[in-house]
Design an enzyme around this catalytic site. Sequence first.
Site, mmCIF file in Angstrom:
data_model
loop_
_atom_site.group_PDB
_atom_site.id
_atom_site.type_symbol
_atom_site.label_atom_id
_atom_site.label_comp_id
_atom_site.label_asym_id
_atom_site.label_seq_id
_atom_site.Cartn_x
_atom_site.Cartn_y
_atom_site.Cartn_z
ATOM 1 N N ILE A 107 59.335 -15.176 84.879
ATOM 2 C CA ILE A 107 58.634 -14.708 83.679
ATOM 3 C C ILE A 107 59.298 -13.455 83.113
ATOM 4 O O ILE A 107 59.342 -13.257 81.895
ATOM 5 C CB ILE A 107 57.131 -14.466 83.973
ATOM 6 N N GLU A 193 49.358 -16.092 84.834
ATOM 7 C CA GLU A 193 48.563 -15.749 86.017
ATOM 8 C C GLU A 193 49.411 -15.842 87.276
ATOM 9 O O GLU A 193 50.468 -16.463 87.290
ATOM 10 C CB GLU A 193 47.347 -16.666 86.138
ATOM 11 N N GLY A 354 53.621 -21.557 86.553
ATOM 12 C CA GLY A 354 52.638 -20.536 86.211
ATOM 13 C C GLY A 354 53.345 -19.269 85.746
ATOM 14 O O GLY A 354 54.417 -19.334 85.147
ATOM 15 N N GLU A 355 52.708 -18.129 85.996
ATOM 16 C CA GLU A 355 53.236 -16.804 85.625
ATOM 17 C C GLU A 355 53.212 -16.549 84.118
ATOM 18 O O GLU A 355 53.507 -15.444 83.679
ATOM 19 C CB GLU A 355 54.684 -16.608 86.107
ATOM 20 N N GLY A 356 52.911 -17.570 83.300
ATOM 21 C CA GLY A 356 53.070 -17.443 81.861
ATOM 22 C C GLY A 356 54.400 -17.980 81.385
ATOM 23 O O GLY A 356 54.774 -17.808 80.217
#
Length: 386
Positions: A107, A193, A354-356
């Site tokens: 990210i 997240e 995830g992580e954005g």
Amino acid sequence: MYAIPAVNRSQLSATQAKIDGKTKPVAALGELETLAKQLMLIQWQRMTVNEGHSDLAFSVKTKLSLTKPMMLVFAGDHGINEAQVSIAPSAVTRQMVLNFLSEGAAINCFCRNNDIGMTVIDCGVLDAISDKDKAEYVESNVSFVVQRLGAGTHNIANQAAMSLRQVEQGLSYGEKVVTQQLALGCDVILLGEMGIANTSSASALMLALTSYSVDDCVGMGTGITELQLAQKKRLITQALARINTLNNPSLDGVEEVDNTVYIKTLLSELGGFEIVQMVGAILAAAKASVAVVVDGFIVSVAALVAVKINANVVDYLIFSHVSQEKAHQGLLNEFKQDSRYHTKPLLSLGLRLGEGSGAALAYPLLTAAASFYNNMASFEDAGVTV
């Protein structure tokens, strides 16, 4: 807190006419045109309601603005992982937060590549990051915010994840971090997240909020074994059986105030600290008429919770991608049922990080939509006759 209006559609026809008048065949830019319309309607809502512009002030010269995009990555741990429903121990949540702060994660790469600011929020990582740890990252370009609701949630299979008081605090925290960014001039929020086992909490919430089965809602997450998947399904089924004994009203036909109480109860029983704060962040952004770029499965569940609180939230959501988590496609279909106007997921890359990451990767499509809307010549301007 949840008085969120639908976007102002008074200039929809004028916006469409401006797009159709560009030097291209009608609808030739496909979903990019739909995205430009959604961004313009969100911005016009902000200009008329928050900034006092009159509808008469709208013109073909009104330009789309994307200013100071901010990626908010909410992190928290989950008690259900004591049953090892993830490939990783809960300690990895903390380790990854430190990786974010040292700018070493995917990210970070994508935000840096696309000039997106990044803030990490500790919503309740199991082992809190100390002042000594934070001191090592004073030169980091990543901001770090501590909004802890506890040291990880309880195991939802056996008891409520958190108290209703923690839910209220989490919603307030989510609103707070968004409000701070808007005060700095941000007009587009991207959400990500980090939380080992948070697909379990997200799956349980999806199961509670939709008509899908446990097999539809529960997937492999980051890559668990078939044995772990069976355990994950069993524990989530146990969690739903536990809360079904509670005296909660149905979502159908309930007055908004009661509906909100019910949703908060579900968050208390099944949610994660990071999920609750993302719900608060989404509600705050929508209330301020600011676009929210939604990442994958977990963020989409938070978005669904926010939409259940106020259906108008959907107008402000931009879905970045459809993830490889099998429940995500079904989850996205839930928004289509309620939506009056929104774009399809912008990307389909088989992501499951995830992580954005998906939101950051999709952001250049927002800037492309704004660029063609603002700068592409019209047939009249270019002297092109069709």
